[in-house]
Design an enzyme around this catalytic site. Structure first.
Site, PDB file in Angstrom:
ATOM      1  N   GLN A  16      -6.995  10.631 -17.732  1.00 19.93           N
ATOM      2  CA  GLN A  16      -6.669  12.033 -17.457  1.00 19.93           C
ATOM      3  C   GLN A  16      -5.468  12.514 -18.270  1.00 19.93           C
ATOM      4  O   GLN A  16      -5.553  13.506 -19.002  1.00 19.93           O
ATOM      5  CB  GLN A  16      -6.401  12.231 -15.965  1.00 19.93           C
ATOM      6  CG  GLN A  16      -7.616  12.002 -15.083  1.00 19.93           C
ATOM      7  CD  GLN A  16      -7.346  12.430 -13.659  1.00 19.93           C
ATOM      8  OE1 GLN A  16      -7.408  13.602 -13.330  1.00 19.93           O
ATOM      9  NE2 GLN A  16      -7.030  11.482 -12.797  1.00 19.93           N
ATOM     10  N   ASP A  40      -6.497  -4.426 -24.637  1.00 22.23           N
ATOM     11  CA  ASP A  40      -7.087  -4.680 -23.324  1.00 22.23           C
ATOM     12  C   ASP A  40      -5.994  -5.055 -22.330  1.00 22.23           C
ATOM     13  O   ASP A  40      -5.405  -6.130 -22.418  1.00 22.23           O
ATOM     14  CB  ASP A  40      -8.116  -5.803 -23.438  1.00 22.23           C
ATOM     15  CG  ASP A  40      -8.843  -6.081 -22.141  1.00 22.23           C
ATOM     16  OD1 ASP A  40      -8.561  -5.398 -21.128  1.00 22.23           O
ATOM     17  OD2 ASP A  40      -9.694  -6.992 -22.124  1.00 22.23           O
ATOM     18  N   TYR A 103       4.085   5.408 -17.322  1.00 21.90           N
ATOM     19  CA  TYR A 103       3.922   6.200 -16.101  1.00 21.90           C
ATOM     20  C   TYR A 103       3.905   5.320 -14.859  1.00 21.90           C
ATOM     21  O   TYR A 103       3.241   4.284 -14.823  1.00 21.90           O
ATOM     22  CB  TYR A 103       2.618   7.000 -16.138  1.00 21.90           C
ATOM     23  CG  TYR A 103       2.611   8.070 -17.189  1.00 21.90           C
ATOM     24  CD1 TYR A 103       3.242   9.291 -16.977  1.00 21.90           C
ATOM     25  CD2 TYR A 103       1.991   7.862 -18.414  1.00 21.90           C
ATOM     26  CE1 TYR A 103       3.250  10.277 -17.952  1.00 21.90           C
ATOM     27  CE2 TYR A 103       1.985   8.833 -19.394  1.00 21.90           C
ATOM     28  CZ  TYR A 103       2.622  10.040 -19.162  1.00 21.90           C
ATOM     29  OH  TYR A 103       2.634  11.006 -20.127  1.00 21.90           O
ATOM     30  N   THR A 105       4.418   5.971 -10.261  1.00 22.47           N
ATOM     31  CA  THR A 105       3.801   6.775  -9.213  1.00 22.47           C
ATOM     32  C   THR A 105       4.735   7.051  -8.040  1.00 22.47           C
ATOM     33  O   THR A 105       5.670   6.277  -7.766  1.00 22.47           O
ATOM     34  CB  THR A 105       2.542   6.047  -8.686  1.00 22.47           C
ATOM     35  OG1 THR A 105       2.012   6.733  -7.548  1.00 22.47           O
ATOM     36  CG2 THR A 105       2.887   4.626  -8.258  1.00 22.47           C
ATOM     37  N   TYR A 129      -1.544  -0.979  -4.390  1.00 27.38           N
ATOM     38  CA  TYR A 129      -1.414  -0.184  -5.617  1.00 27.38           C
ATOM     39  C   TYR A 129       0.054   0.138  -5.888  1.00 27.38           C
ATOM     40  O   TYR A 129       0.563  -0.077  -6.995  1.00 27.38           O
ATOM     41  CB  TYR A 129      -2.222   1.099  -5.487  1.00 27.38           C
ATOM     42  CG  TYR A 129      -1.876   2.143  -6.520  1.00 27.38           C
ATOM     43  CD1 TYR A 129      -2.232   1.989  -7.858  1.00 27.38           C
ATOM     44  CD2 TYR A 129      -1.167   3.296  -6.156  1.00 27.38           C
ATOM     45  CE1 TYR A 129      -1.900   2.948  -8.800  1.00 27.38           C
ATOM     46  CE2 TYR A 129      -0.836   4.262  -7.088  1.00 27.38           C
ATOM     47  CZ  TYR A 129      -1.199   4.081  -8.409  1.00 27.38           C
ATOM     48  OH  TYR A 129      -0.855   5.032  -9.355  1.00 27.38           O
TER      49      TYR A 129
END
Length: 293
Positions: A16, A40, A103, A105, A129
């Site tokens: 995104q 990867d 990034y 969260t 997570y």
């Protein structure tokens, strides 16, 4: 790192935010965006080779394992992608003298606070997570190179699976939706996030000031619940005959627990990188006016 045409390594370019970064980073230098067969994150050693080959001045890591519920059933994969790979990338960036922009969260916080979280608040993630993302932050910090970690929240776009697309799809299938109203955060349009990130990167490339290293929050201003966000989405797009009903988190069971309040205070990033104060509602309006690309 002040080359007039610096090399920029972008990971996660099909995601995104990554998709938008292709556009916003292009004016800053030559963007290299390898696919998963070359870079990867489930095989972190491949990242060292890519960094060595590209010799970038700047690395932007927009790749992550973002399935919050899925992480509960795939802890090793989530940890490899979100924690181990960023650490390896940070070490490789350090070794070639590159900045790393990564990034993280809002889910690194437990949601027990009742005022916006600042970078000085202590993370305490309540789901797997969030824990893997926090471990990724720590691995980057421990590598000792120049880095900027951008914590953002509630990302949406015209791509992939996200709340906006889900709401619009469900509104075509149902006339009544139940949406959680006791989880509060800041919706963030991927396009705005990529624009703000480009401003951050431009500053890093321009002055190469190692004192900028650290964690910054990157969202718009204001706050809402998922229920409030859903209502704003339908008001923005219009023409949808759907009733939205508020429900509690207890009534909407998920595999992973969600923090109740994860509003991020982004004033530090705005001051440090001269970013515009943009309400989340203004981001949604821009998103609604833009065609999918």
């Amino acid at each position: 790192m002040a080359d007039a045409t610096p090399s920029i390594l972008l990971l996660g370019a099909t995601g995104q935010v990554g998709h938008e970064l292709r556009r916003t980073l292009a004016p800053l230098g030559t963007v290299h965006a390898p696919d998963r067969t070359t870079a990867d994150l489930t095989a972190p050693a491949s990242l060292r080779r890519v960094v060595s080959d590209v010799e970038p001045a700047l690395i932007v890591n927009a790749a992550a394992y973002t399935d919050v519920d899925g992480a509960e059933d795939a802890p090793e994969r989530a940890a490899t992608i979100n924690a181990e790979a960023p650490g390896v990338l940070a070490e490789a960036a350090r070794d070639v003298g590159a900045w790393l922009v990564h990034y993280s969260t809002d889910y690194v916080f437990d949601g027990t606070k009742h005022a916006p979280y600042t970078e000085d608040d202590t993370p305490n993630p309540i789901n797997l997570y969030g824990r893997t993302k926090r471990h990724g932050e720590e691995a980057i910090r421990d590598a000792g190179g120049c880095h900027v970690i951008l914590r953002t929240s509630w990302i949406y776009s015209h791509r992939r699976s996200n709340f906006v697309r889900t709401m619009l799809r469900l509104a075509e299938e149902k006339d009544r939706l139940a949406v959680v109203d006791d989880q509060i955060g800041v919706p963030t349009w991927a396009g705005w996030c990529a624009e703000a990130t480009a401003s951050v990167c431009e500053g890093l490339l321009a002055d190469d000031d190692a004192s900028r290293t650290g964690v910054y929050h990157l969202t718009g201003t204001g706050q809402t619940s998922w229920y409030g966000f859903a209502r704003a989405i339908f008001a923005q797009f219009g023409g949808l005959d759907v009733t939205v009903e508020p429900v509690s988190s207890e009534e909407y069971d998920t595999a992973a627990p969600r923090p109740a309040y994860t509003v991020l205070d982004s004033s530090r990033a705005r001051r440090a990188f001269d970013l515009t104060d943009t309400p989340w509602t203004a981001q949604l309006a821009r998103f609604g006016a833009r065609e999918a690309v």
